[in-house]
Design a protein around this motif. Sequence first.
Motif, mmCIF file in Angstrom:
data_model
loop_
_atom_site.group_PDB
_atom_site.id
_atom_site.type_symbol
_atom_site.label_atom_id
_atom_site.label_comp_id
_atom_site.label_asym_id
_atom_site.label_seq_id
_atom_site.Cartn_x
_atom_site.Cartn_y
_atom_site.Cartn_z
ATOM 1 N N THR A 194 94.824 4.117 75.499
ATOM 2 C CA THR A 194 95.907 3.276 76.042
ATOM 3 C C THR A 194 95.721 3.334 77.536
ATOM 4 O OG1 THR A 194 97.521 3.774 74.282
ATOM 5 C CG2 THR A 194 98.321 3.172 76.562
ATOM 6 N N VAL A 195 95.688 2.226 78.210
ATOM 7 C CA VAL A 195 95.572 2.170 79.643
ATOM 8 C C VAL A 195 97.183 1.660 80.250
ATOM 9 C CG1 VAL A 195 94.308 1.329 81.562
ATOM 10 C CG2 VAL A 195 93.049 1.809 79.334
ATOM 11 N N ILE A 196 97.394 2.278 81.148
ATOM 12 C CA ILE A 196 98.760 2.110 81.794
ATOM 13 C C ILE A 196 98.431 2.243 83.334
ATOM 14 C CG2 ILE A 196 101.209 2.817 82.125
ATOM 15 C CD1 ILE A 196 100.595 4.403 79.391
ATOM 16 N N GLY A 197 99.117 1.426 84.129
ATOM 17 C CA GLY A 197 98.809 1.658 85.367
ATOM 18 C C GLY A 197 99.497 0.617 86.225
ATOM 19 N N THR A 198 99.180 0.558 87.694
ATOM 20 C CA THR A 198 99.932 -0.151 88.544
ATOM 21 C C THR A 198 98.888 -0.919 89.598
ATOM 22 O OG1 THR A 198 100.060 1.890 89.976
ATOM 23 C CG2 THR A 198 101.991 1.381 88.722
ATOM 24 N N THR A 199 99.235 -1.945 90.097
ATOM 25 C CA THR A 199 98.353 -2.684 91.041
ATOM 26 C C THR A 199 99.047 -3.243 92.191
ATOM 27 O OG1 THR A 199 96.580 -4.348 91.047
ATOM 28 C CG2 THR A 199 98.471 -5.158 89.950
ATOM 29 N N GLY A 200 98.453 -3.841 93.239
ATOM 30 C CA GLY A 200 99.078 -4.573 94.160
ATOM 31 C C GLY A 200 99.775 -3.491 94.971
ATOM 32 N N HIS A 201 99.171 -2.405 95.336
ATOM 33 C CA HIS A 201 99.544 -1.361 96.065
ATOM 34 C C HIS A 201 101.181 -0.803 95.910
ATOM 35 C CE1 HIS A 201 96.287 -1.452 98.099
ATOM 36 N NE2 HIS A 201 96.427 -1.822 99.433
ATOM 37 N N ALA A 202 101.469 -1.211 94.499
ATOM 38 C CA ALA A 202 102.758 -1.231 94.074
ATOM 39 C C ALA A 202 103.893 -0.169 94.534
ATOM 40 C CB ALA A 202 102.783 -0.783 92.511
ATOM 41 N N SER A 203 105.139 -0.583 94.900
ATOM 42 C CA SER A 203 106.089 0.310 95.091
ATOM 43 C C SER A 203 106.784 0.982 93.703
ATOM 44 C CB SER A 203 106.956 -0.373 96.167
ATOM 45 O OG SER A 203 106.544 -0.343 97.388
ATOM 46 N N ILE A 204 106.866 2.132 93.734
ATOM 47 C CA ILE A 204 107.371 2.424 92.213
ATOM 48 C C ILE A 204 108.877 2.576 92.382
ATOM 49 C CG2 ILE A 204 107.312 4.156 90.389
ATOM 50 C CD1 ILE A 204 104.455 2.974 91.268
ATOM 51 N N GLY A 205 109.663 1.638 91.788
ATOM 52 C CA GLY A 205 110.955 1.467 91.634
ATOM 53 C C GLY A 205 111.491 1.875 90.275
ATOM 54 N N VAL A 206 112.630 1.813 89.889
ATOM 55 C CA VAL A 206 113.239 2.372 88.806
ATOM 56 C C VAL A 206 112.661 1.517 87.564
ATOM 57 C CG1 VAL A 206 115.323 2.342 87.191
ATOM 58 C CG2 VAL A 206 115.625 3.066 89.780
ATOM 59 N N LYS A 207 112.534 0.328 87.581
ATOM 60 C CA LYS A 207 111.982 -0.436 86.425
ATOM 61 C C LYS A 207 110.542 -0.227 86.204
ATOM 62 C CE LYS A 207 111.071 -5.104 85.087
ATOM 63 N NZ LYS A 207 111.260 -6.772 85.518
ATOM 64 N N LEU A 208 109.842 -0.040 87.574
ATOM 65 C CA LEU A 208 108.357 0.358 87.182
ATOM 66 C C LEU A 208 108.088 1.508 86.589
ATOM 67 C CD1 LEU A 208 105.660 -0.840 87.318
ATOM 68 C CD2 LEU A 208 105.358 -0.511 89.851
ATOM 69 N N ALA A 209 108.903 2.640 86.958
ATOM 70 C CA ALA A 209 108.634 4.033 86.622
ATOM 71 C C ALA A 209 109.156 4.126 85.205
ATOM 72 C CB ALA A 209 109.550 4.926 87.325
ATOM 73 N N LEU A 210 109.988 3.460 84.742
ATOM 74 C CA LEU A 210 110.577 3.454 83.207
ATOM 75 C C LEU A 210 109.656 2.651 82.326
ATOM 76 C CD1 LEU A 210 114.431 3.000 83.631
ATOM 77 C CD2 LEU A 210 113.245 5.291 83.338
ATOM 78 N N SER A 211 109.095 1.682 82.952
ATOM 79 C CA SER A 211 108.170 1.014 82.067
ATOM 80 C C SER A 211 106.880 1.676 81.755
ATOM 81 C CB SER A 211 107.490 -0.470 83.035
ATOM 82 O OG SER A 211 108.527 -1.238 83.186
ATOM 83 N N GLN A 212 106.465 2.483 82.848
ATOM 84 C CA GLN A 212 105.295 3.401 82.521
ATOM 85 C C GLN A 212 105.782 4.315 81.597
ATOM 86 O OE1 GLN A 212 102.425 4.064 86.122
ATOM 87 N NE2 GLN A 212 104.353 3.570 86.858
#
Length: 233
Positions: A36-54
């Motif tokens: 399973t590969v999980i990650g972020t891109t685009g110098h992402a700012s980790i907001g509530v939605k992105l943190a919960l998605s991960q």
Amino acid sequence: MDWYNLCATLFGAGHGMARDGDFLIGSVEFDGQPLTVIGTTGHASIGVKLALSQARAVLDTVALHPGRPILLLIDTQGQQLRRRDELLGINRAMAHLGMAIDFARRRGHRVLGLVYDQALSGGFITSGLIADACDALPQAEIRVMRIPAMARVTKLPEAMLTTLSESNPVFAPGVENYVAMGGVRRLWRGDLAAALRQALADATAEDRRAEDGAARGGRRLAAAVVQQVLAAA
């Protein structure tokens, strides 16, 4: 290296990774083993939605694929600095992400972090630094705080902090300094697939960051202090 070419290098052109905004997710094959590969891109700012998605992707892997290794691809500028996310409890969402990763480790999942671009502040602390081990590409940028910002927070002269950064990696940004401190286990050079293969083979639940920092001279006292605390408990 961008996330798509990195995944193509590691898993082949038909890797099947998907991007949803700054969120990356995929189930891939590596050496015949599901991952399973999980990650972020685009110098992402980790907001509530992105943190919960991960966090959801980590917990789904625990529930649906017991024991499957998890690779975290890290490219973040830290937490989202917006009033909306603060009101929604960004601190709790990021803590939940960290706890989900820790839960996966406790359930027998090997969790690896790879900083392939940028890793700053809380977005790094609640992902790569909670994994069993965190590696990086040589060109990655890692820091918790820039020296000018550190000067404003600590009220110490910027020139003093700059001087300290030349001899003490704790005060200095840069991937090599995080290797010295033990926060980054190793840099992936040359054959990236071979580096991932080695990382999976080396992954254990034992946290050796303090020991690595002492051996490399970047954090000379952390391991000894940890042992003193444990002995006194």
